[in-house]
Design a protein around this motif. Sequence first.
Motif, short mmCIF file in Angstrom:
data_model
loop_
_atom_site.label_atom_id
_atom_site.label_comp_id
_atom_site.label_asym_id
_atom_site.label_seq_id
_atom_site.Cartn_x
_atom_site.Cartn_y
_atom_site.Cartn_z
N ARG A 1 4.51 2.70 -4.14
CA ARG A 1 3.96 2.87 -5.45
C ARG A 1 4.90 2.72 -6.53
NH1 ARG A 1 -0.86 5.27 -3.10
NH2 ARG A 1 -1.51 5.82 -4.90
N GLU B 1 -1.76 7.91 -13.39
CA GLU B 1 -0.57 8.77 -13.60
C GLU B 1 0.68 7.81 -13.21
OE1 GLU B 1 -1.75 13.20 -13.18
OE2 GLU B 1 -0.56 12.39 -11.70
N LEU C 1 6.89 14.76 -3.83
CA LEU C 1 7.84 14.01 -4.76
C LEU C 1 8.62 15.27 -5.78
CD1 LEU C 1 5.84 11.98 -4.31
CD2 LEU C 1 6.21 11.34 -6.69
N LEU D 1 13.91 10.24 -8.75
CA LEU D 1 12.82 10.72 -8.05
C LEU D 1 13.21 10.67 -6.56
CD1 LEU D 1 9.80 11.32 -8.76
CD2 LEU D 1 9.45 9.15 -8.43
N ASN E 1 8.20 -1.02 -15.08
CA ASN E 1 7.49 -0.45 -16.30
C ASN E 1 6.78 -1.46 -17.01
OD1 ASN E 1 8.52 2.18 -15.94
ND2 ASN E 1 10.20 2.00 -17.31
N ARG F 1 0.91 -1.18 0.02
CA ARG F 1 0.07 0.05 0.15
C ARG F 1 0.85 1.39 0.14
NH1 ARG F 1 -3.55 1.96 3.74
NH2 ARG F 1 -2.74 0.56 5.48
N HIS G 1 8.24 3.03 -12.44
CA HIS G 1 7.68 4.44 -12.27
C HIS G 1 6.86 4.39 -10.90
CE1 HIS G 1 4.79 1.90 -14.60
NE2 HIS G 1 4.14 2.57 -13.95
N TYR G 2 6.32 5.72 -10.58
CA TYR G 2 5.93 5.93 -9.40
C TYR G 2 4.37 5.75 -9.89
CZ TYR G 2 4.22 8.21 -5.12
OH TYR G 2 3.30 8.47 -4.12
N ARG G 3 3.44 4.89 -9.46
CA ARG G 3 1.91 4.99 -9.90
C ARG G 3 1.11 5.54 -9.19
NH1 ARG G 3 -2.09 2.54 -11.94
NH2 ARG G 3 -2.08 1.42 -13.96
N ASN G 4 0.27 6.39 -9.62
CA ASN G 4 -0.84 7.24 -8.93
C ASN G 4 -2.31 7.10 -9.46
OD1 ASN G 4 -1.43 8.61 -6.51
ND2 ASN G 4 -1.10 10.43 -7.40
N GLU G 5 -3.01 6.83 -8.67
CA GLU G 5 -4.59 7.03 -9.32
C GLU G 5 -5.21 8.29 -8.85
OE1 GLU G 5 -6.79 3.59 -8.60
OE2 GLU G 5 -5.40 2.23 -9.59
N THR H 1 14.16 5.61 -11.57
CA THR H 1 13.14 5.55 -12.59
C THR H 1 13.51 4.99 -14.03
OG1 THR H 1 12.99 7.99 -12.92
CG2 THR H 1 11.37 6.77 -11.25
N ALA I 1 -8.31 9.21 -13.38
CA ALA I 1 -6.96 9.26 -14.01
C ALA I 1 -5.76 8.38 -13.72
CB ALA I 1 -6.44 10.59 -14.30
N LEU J 1 4.94 8.43 -12.83
CA LEU J 1 5.80 9.41 -12.60
C LEU J 1 7.24 8.82 -13.09
CD1 LEU J 1 3.17 10.30 -11.18
CD2 LEU J 1 4.60 11.74 -9.76
N ALA K 1 0.16 8.66 5.27
CA ALA K 1 1.34 9.08 4.72
C ALA K 1 0.93 10.18 3.68
CB ALA K 1 2.21 8.08 4.27
N ASP K 2 1.93 11.36 3.97
CA ASP K 2 1.97 12.37 2.95
C ASP K 2 3.36 12.33 2.44
OD1 ASP K 2 -0.64 13.21 3.92
OD2 ASP K 2 0.19 14.79 4.94
N GLU K 3 3.16 12.51 1.12
CA GLU K 3 4.41 12.24 0.37
C GLU K 3 4.57 13.62 -0.62
OE1 GLU K 3 5.44 7.57 -0.21
OE2 GLU K 3 4.83 8.63 -1.93
#
Lengths: 245, 245
Positions: A92, B188, A190, A212, A96, A89, A239-243, A235, B186, B190, A186-188
């Motif tokens: 992230r 993403e 980048l 990164l 690739n 969790r 890659h850092y994945r985010n939704e 990277t 979306a 990074l 958590a707060d990140e």
Amino acid sequence: MNRASSLHAPTFSPLYRQIKQLIMGNLESGEWGPGDAIPSESELAGRFGVSQGTVRKAIDEMAAENLLVRQQGKGTFVATHKDPGSAFRFLRLVPNDGVPQVSQSIPLECWRAKAGPDVARTLALEPGAPITILRRLLKLGDEPVVFDEIYLSSELFPDLSLEVVRAGDSLYGLFESRYGVCMVRADERLRAVAADRVSAELLQVAEGSPLLVVERVTFTYGRKPVEWRRGFYSTRNHHYRNELG
Amino acid sequence: MNRASSLHAPTFSPLYRQIKQLIMGNLESGEWGPGDAIPSESELAGRFGVSQGTVRKAIDEMAAENLLVRQQGKGTFVATHKDPGSAFRFLRLVPNDGVPQVSQSIPLECWRAKAGPDVARTLALEPGAPITILRRLLKLGDEPVVFDEIYLSSELFPDLSLEVVRAGDSLYGLFESRYGVCMVRADERLRAVAADRVSAELLQVAEGSPLLVVERVTFTYGRKPVEWRRGFYSTRNHHYRNELG
DNA sequence: TAGTGGTCTAGACCACGTC
DNA sequence: ACGTGGTCTAGACCACTAA
């Protein structure tokens, strides 16, 4: 029925939210630890003197915040970092090509220090309070991809050392079982930076190549900050994945 | 009461989820457009022949997914990118010092092309289908911080041009009002890269300095991909903010 | 005052896991 | 067979908004 504290007070909160706070209290006090089953909905309803639907709504919110996990037919459990699925969790970074890889955490250094003003502020400690600093490398497959520097209060994590870290499972799993500290949110932040010599060498990239940087403040119950870390992510193949929703 | 399609079928879904799909249908068909009020819960309950609680649970889920917005005393509304608050949902870049800044979008180029295999795949188009490519610069305060290259189906966004973009409000607000396409979710990816000449010049940084690259696939209702973009973010004075829960 | 969403209750039945 | 969470209902009352 306890409708106390409702009357036109500016601090009004509905009954289910008060129930939620009562349950939260049991988590913060450690009465119900990670992995434990909490009492059934009807049991809690009786104990708090409210209807089952009200308890249900309280638990619903906590399940949505990943504090509790519901399992039909079995019960409701305190979320833990030990069960698979919850393990990634907070990481992230994915390859690739999408092929999942085995992760391996390699502790490098671990030492004590005194909190500078910045660390003290983010961890809500007194300046000069004892802290423990941990450096480690994370490999996915055979490739080194993350170099982490982790700051922790020595008071919360008393005997943390290279040996302790080496022995344990995942870091957050260790924090949970050994120190009773459960990471919840958590707060990140980048940024992209050029690799310095140390990071470049550890991550096997050229000095100055783009990395990164992920700064993370991690919280336990009640938004209490308990960890600060800075990670250098390679990277090239990940890659850092985010939704966004 | 319609408990149809429940019987031991492997595709069972509870009643409130079927109601949700019916409401989704009204959004996808454009019958209820962004900003509109949808019928009241009791109205929908009567129309669908279920209890109000069931409609409520369907709407609850959609509100949690930012498809609908509830307002006590007023009604439930289709989410829109025009109201403030929803405007920055998809831009995670914030200044390091926390001081909010005025954002300004500067369209640079806009032209037609045919979809290559990669763009066709991510946008679910036929290879060779007509697409429109838009380049633009985003300034926060006076500083250029994002250089975006945006790929869209020319069929969905027929007369998109520099003039049209210049006239409109936010890009997603424009897509909504002019083309009836509402951006909802979306994904993403990074990475950190070295700035090429074009990006470096536009973002006023040295060539080769580290930039954050954000690749985004944006979806409308029903997870239909409608936009692909690659953004180069300057992270000198800003960072990409993310919350892990 | 009327209409909307928000909360709370009580009870019925279903789906799942365990014994 | 039993206990758990999951769904659905019907009805009461509260809080907010607007006319």
